[in-house]
Write a protein that holds these residues in place. Structure first.
Motif, PDB file in Angstrom:
ATOM      1  N   PRO A  31      17.505 -11.749  27.673  1.00 17.96           N
ATOM      2  CA  PRO A  31      16.746 -10.588  28.084  1.00 17.96           C
ATOM      3  C   PRO A  31      17.586  -9.597  28.881  1.00 17.96           C
ATOM      4  CG  PRO A  31      16.324 -12.433  29.523  1.00 17.96           C
ATOM      5  CD  PRO A  31      17.368 -12.872  28.569  1.00 17.96           C
ATOM      6  N   ILE A  32      18.354  -8.728  28.220  1.00 19.22           N
ATOM      7  CA  ILE A  32      19.224  -7.768  28.868  1.00 19.22           C
ATOM      8  C   ILE A  32      18.433  -6.496  29.175  1.00 19.22           C
ATOM      9  CG2 ILE A  32      21.227  -6.267  28.512  1.00 19.22           C
ATOM     10  CD1 ILE A  32      22.503  -8.456  26.947  1.00 19.22           C
ATOM     11  N   THR A  33      18.629  -5.963  30.345  1.00 22.18           N
ATOM     12  CA  THR A  33      17.910  -4.757  30.738  1.00 22.18           C
ATOM     13  C   THR A  33      18.733  -3.507  30.490  1.00 22.18           C
ATOM     14  OG1 THR A  33      18.704  -5.054  32.995  1.00 22.18           O
ATOM     15  CG2 THR A  33      16.568  -5.997  32.455  1.00 22.18           C
ATOM     16  N   TYR A  52      19.416 -21.421  30.745  1.00 17.52           N
ATOM     17  CA  TYR A  52      18.057 -21.061  30.335  1.00 17.52           C
ATOM     18  C   TYR A  52      17.880 -21.222  28.834  1.00 17.52           C
ATOM     19  CZ  TYR A  52      14.216 -17.996  28.956  1.00 17.52           C
ATOM     20  OH  TYR A  52      13.088 -17.479  28.374  1.00 17.52           O
ATOM     21  N   ARG A  53      18.846 -20.763  28.073  1.00 16.65           N
ATOM     22  CA  ARG A  53      18.736 -20.833  26.615  1.00 16.65           C
ATOM     23  C   ARG A  53      18.826 -22.275  26.109  1.00 16.65           C
ATOM     24  NH1 ARG A  53      22.132 -15.392  24.689  1.00 16.65           N
ATOM     25  NH2 ARG A  53      20.763 -13.928  25.817  1.00 16.65           N
ATOM     26  N   LEU A  54      19.621 -23.083  26.779  1.00 13.01           N
ATOM     27  CA  LEU A  54      19.675 -24.495  26.404  1.00 13.01           C
ATOM     28  C   LEU A  54      18.318 -25.163  26.614  1.00 13.01           C
ATOM     29  CD1 LEU A  54      23.145 -25.618  27.815  1.00 13.01           C
ATOM     30  CD2 LEU A  54      22.469 -25.543  25.410  1.00 13.01           C
ATOM     31  N   ARG A  55      17.672 -24.856  27.733  1.00 12.22           N
ATOM     32  CA  ARG A  55      16.350 -25.430  27.974  1.00 12.22           C
ATOM     33  C   ARG A  55      15.349 -24.983  26.920  1.00 12.22           C
ATOM     34  NH1 ARG A  55      17.536 -23.939  33.351  1.00 12.22           N
ATOM     35  NH2 ARG A  55      16.135 -22.140  33.169  1.00 12.22           N
ATOM     36  N   ARG A  56      15.493 -23.764  26.440  1.00 10.04           N
ATOM     37  CA  ARG A  56      14.560 -23.227  25.451  1.00 10.04           C
ATOM     38  C   ARG A  56      14.823 -23.771  24.040  1.00 10.04           C
ATOM     39  NH1 ARG A  56       9.917 -20.877  26.313  1.00 10.04           N
ATOM     40  NH2 ARG A  56      10.228 -19.596  24.438  1.00 10.04           N
ATOM     41  N   ARG A  57      16.100 -24.047  23.712  1.00  8.67           N
ATOM     42  CA  ARG A  57      16.448 -24.296  22.318  1.00  8.67           C
ATOM     43  C   ARG A  57      16.816 -25.745  22.005  1.00  8.67           C
ATOM     44  NH1 ARG A  57      14.111 -21.657  19.277  1.00  8.67           N
ATOM     45  NH2 ARG A  57      15.445 -22.568  17.689  1.00  8.67           N
ATOM     46  N   HIS A 560      23.229 -19.480  21.596  1.00  9.11           N
ATOM     47  CA  HIS A 560      22.987 -18.050  21.771  1.00  9.11           C
ATOM     48  C   HIS A 560      22.555 -17.399  20.460  1.00  9.11           C
ATOM     49  CE1 HIS A 560      24.768 -18.465  25.738  1.00  9.11           C
ATOM     50  NE2 HIS A 560      25.807 -19.069  25.186  1.00  9.11           N
ATOM     51  N   SER A 561      23.165 -17.839  19.364  1.00  2.71           N
ATOM     52  CA  SER A 561      22.786 -17.292  18.062  1.00  2.71           C
ATOM     53  C   SER A 561      21.353 -17.654  17.690  1.00  2.71           C
ATOM     54  CB  SER A 561      23.758 -17.805  16.991  1.00  2.71           C
ATOM     55  OG  SER A 561      23.399 -17.320  15.721  1.00  2.71           O
ATOM     56  N   THR A 562      20.975 -18.912  17.896  1.00  6.98           N
ATOM     57  CA  THR A 562      19.609 -19.309  17.547  1.00  6.98           C
ATOM     58  C   THR A 562      18.594 -18.708  18.511  1.00  6.98           C
ATOM     59  OG1 THR A 562      19.830 -21.348  18.851  1.00  6.98           O
ATOM     60  CG2 THR A 562      20.365 -21.471  16.509  1.00  6.98           C
ATOM     61  N   PHE A 563      18.967 -18.555  19.779  1.00  2.00           N
ATOM     62  CA  PHE A 563      18.056 -17.910  20.733  1.00  2.00           C
ATOM     63  C   PHE A 563      17.777 -16.478  20.300  1.00  2.00           C
ATOM     64  CE2 PHE A 563      17.026 -15.464  24.496  1.00  2.00           C
ATOM     65  CZ  PHE A 563      16.097 -16.267  25.142  1.00  2.00           C
TER      66      PHE A 563
END
Length: 595
Positions: A31-33, A52-57, A560-563
């Motif tokens: 989520p880049i602003t 964060y992305r590891l926890r999600r994916r 990162h790619s799958t996120f």
């Protein structure tokens, strides 16, 4: 006016600013602003989001329906559904019936099993058949080209699927390169040449393991890559033709062995099993790798007209046929030659074996290269590797990019690398994947989300693994630890029986399912752990190095790619669905393309 046409004005009325916002979000990591960060800053920001992305994916799963629809559509065109049951049986037999079995049989008979090497093949065949049952149920329920990668991703999540897929891809590429190099040696034998390196070019100034250029191996892989790019069906016909001749060649060896052999060789000089039961079982751990190849059949699931009817015949039938041929071949060779001798005295037999083995190598290599491209294609659909590897060519309906990429890798390695040292690492990687698939089948059968907790099933799998490992270690320690073997063996049976009685089965596929669950899958878990324990320490060291590399690739790129593809893409779909005034869950793939 159709419903789709009535919805068209809603798409046209989407504000331009909203479309621009979506475009900016797709082009930058979420989520880049800030939308105009330099590339380096964007990479640093993505890396800072890694936890964060590891926890999600890492545990993110897909349903079989999503694998069959949304994920498959990422390849563009569909693969042609032209394969029949006899194509699959031929592909399975061609993939497993390798030429190296002649060398393996002699080595195992002389050092471990003696004439009882045929029993070693029976034990290994049972182990392969149990693993093939697990593959069959998954492939019927999820008929996609991803094989073990898709089965593990649907069951245990993204990381376990990636872990299994990366290891099976390594096994394919390295073993294919090794097989291609052995083609040159057998071709030399067929031509009557004494030196197996006659057609190789030795370069000075390079390491011993990399100084021998194998031009025939390179050309063979190149030609097979072109064939696979052109058409799967035509490649299958070529394999069918070569497999028929290879089976005839095996039949010739079996008949010649029984005709010229004697039953006295089966008991001389020290009996049928001169090294005891342990030697027979240890021999099974080595000859088991002659059965590797049936998993390639499961990757053909997208190209079969009736998967639920054809896949069980193709996978199970090919394993049974190869088991019968291996057992008869081992018995005939043992009757023809005493296990402590290595030569028959037939000079012409070397030419015949060389010619037949060369043909078998081409068939085996064709099937393996067919399977490896489909594995990489589906991993590309998941965005764990660059997405261009997932493309299916609209004309040939084959995974063209994945086929060419892996063909180049295999040909390059086969050209100049001696792979004898690396093959031990391949064995452990394959066994790990088979072990994970058996665990996944038990988990999928007995866990129902929302109906029961997965903890008892995970506890059973942990105890099953621990007891199997305890038995395997006791076996390695020798006869003095027989009481430990009885303890851990009895514990394995008791745990499985208790699990069957106490835990209800929540999911049983209607089309085809493994009978007598959980026993076949539990036996597969036990046998794969037992076979892994027979490998050398160096195998585990190289396996650990390789897996550190694939984990690093996942952390730096894959997650990162799958996120970006899944999390950000799904959020955009929901926003788009709300803007056009339809339910988020009903937004079809066609609607997304029109938008």
């Amino acid at each position: 006016m159709t419903a789709k046409e009535r919805n068209l004005p809603k798409f046209i009325q989407i504000p331009y600013t909203q479309l621009l916002a979506w475009e900016l979000r797709m082009s930058s990591p979420a989520p880049i602003t800030h939308n105009h960060l330099p590339l380096f800053s964007s990479i640093l920001h993505s890396l800072s989001q890694t936890p964060y992305r590891l926890r999600r994916r890492i545990l993110a799963t897909w349903t079989p329906e999503q694998e069959l629809n949304q994920v498959r559509e990422r390849s563009g065109a569909d693969m042609k559904k032209k394969l029949e049951w006899y194509d699959l049986v031929a592909l399975g037999v061609g993939g497993m019936l390798g030429a190296g079995v002649f060398v393996t049989t002699g080595q195992v008979a002389s050092k471990l099993s003696g004439p009882a090497v045929c029993i070693s093949y029976i034990i290994a065949g049972i182990c392969a058949f149990l693993s093939s049952l697990c593959y069959t149920e998954f492939s019927v329920e999820i008929p996609v080209a991803g094989g073990a990668f898709s089965y593990l991703r649907v069951t245990f999540g993204e990381f376990v699927g990636y872990f299994g897929g990366a290891n099976i891809l390594l096994e394919y590429v390295l073993s294919n390169a090794a097989v291609a190099r052995s083609f040159t040696e057998y071709l030399s034998a067929a031509a009557g040449l004494e030196d197996p390196n006659s057609w190789r070019i030795v370069l000075g100034g390079l390491s011993k393991d990399y100084n021998s250029l194998d031009i025939p191996a390179f050309v063979l892989v190149f030609l097979l890559t072109l064939c696979l790019c052109y058409s799967t069906k035509e490649s299958s016909r070529l394999n069918l033709l070569m497999t028929v001749f290879h089976v005839i060649f095996f039949g010739f060896v079996i008949v010649a062995g029984f005709y010229n052999g004697t039953s006295q060789n089966l008991v001389k000089p020290k009996g049928f099993a001169p090294f005891g039961v342990k030697g027979v079982v240890d021999g099974a751990a080595i000859v088991y790798f002659s059965y590797i190849g049936y998993d390639s059949v499961s990757t053909m699931a997208e190209e079969i007209k009736h998967p639920s009817k054809i896949l069980p015949v193709g996978i199970g039938g090919s394993v049974l046929i190869v088991s019968a041929l291996y057992c008869l071949m081992a018995l005939s060779l043992s009757s023809m030659i005493q296990y402590d001798k290595s030569k028959v005295g037939w000079k012409w037999a070397g030419n015949v074996v060389g010619a037949g083995a060369s043909l078998g190598i081409v068939a085996s290599l064709l099937v393996a290269m067919l399977g490896q491209a489909r594995y990489l294609c589906v991993i590309g659909r998941a965005r764990l590797v660059p997405s261009w590897l997932a493309n299916v060519h609209p004309s040939t309906r084959t995974p063209l990019n994945a086929t060419i990429f892996l063909g180049i890798c295999t040909a390059s390695i086969a050209l100049c690398t001696d792979l004898e040292i690396v093959l031990e690492m391949i064995s452990i990687g394959t066994l790990i994947v088979f072990y994970l698939v058996a665990n996944a089948l038990i988990y999928r059968r007995y866990v129902s989300l929302g109906a029961n907790e997965p903890l008892p099933i995970l506890l059973f799998l942990l105890l099953l693994t621990a007891s199997s490992l305890g038995f395997s270690i006791s076996w390695k320690l020798g006869r003095s630890y027989w009481w430990m073997m009885l303890l851990f063996g009895g514990l394995t049976v008791m745990i499985t029986a208790l699990f069957q009685c106490k835990v209800p089965c929540h999911h049983r596929p209607l089309k085809w399912s493994v009978p007598l669950m959980p026993w076949p899958a539990a036996a597969s878990v036990f046998l794969n752990i037992f076979l892994m324990s027979s490998l050398k320490k160096r195998s585990y060291q190289r396996f650990a190095v390789w897996n550190c590399m694939i984990v690093l690739f996942y952390v730096l790129y894959g997650v990162h790619s799958t996120f970006q593809a899944e999390e950000v893409g799904m959020e955009m779909e929901r926003e788009m669905a709300l803007v056009v005034g339809i339910e988020p869950n009903s937004c079809s793939q066609l609607d997304k393309l029109e938008a």
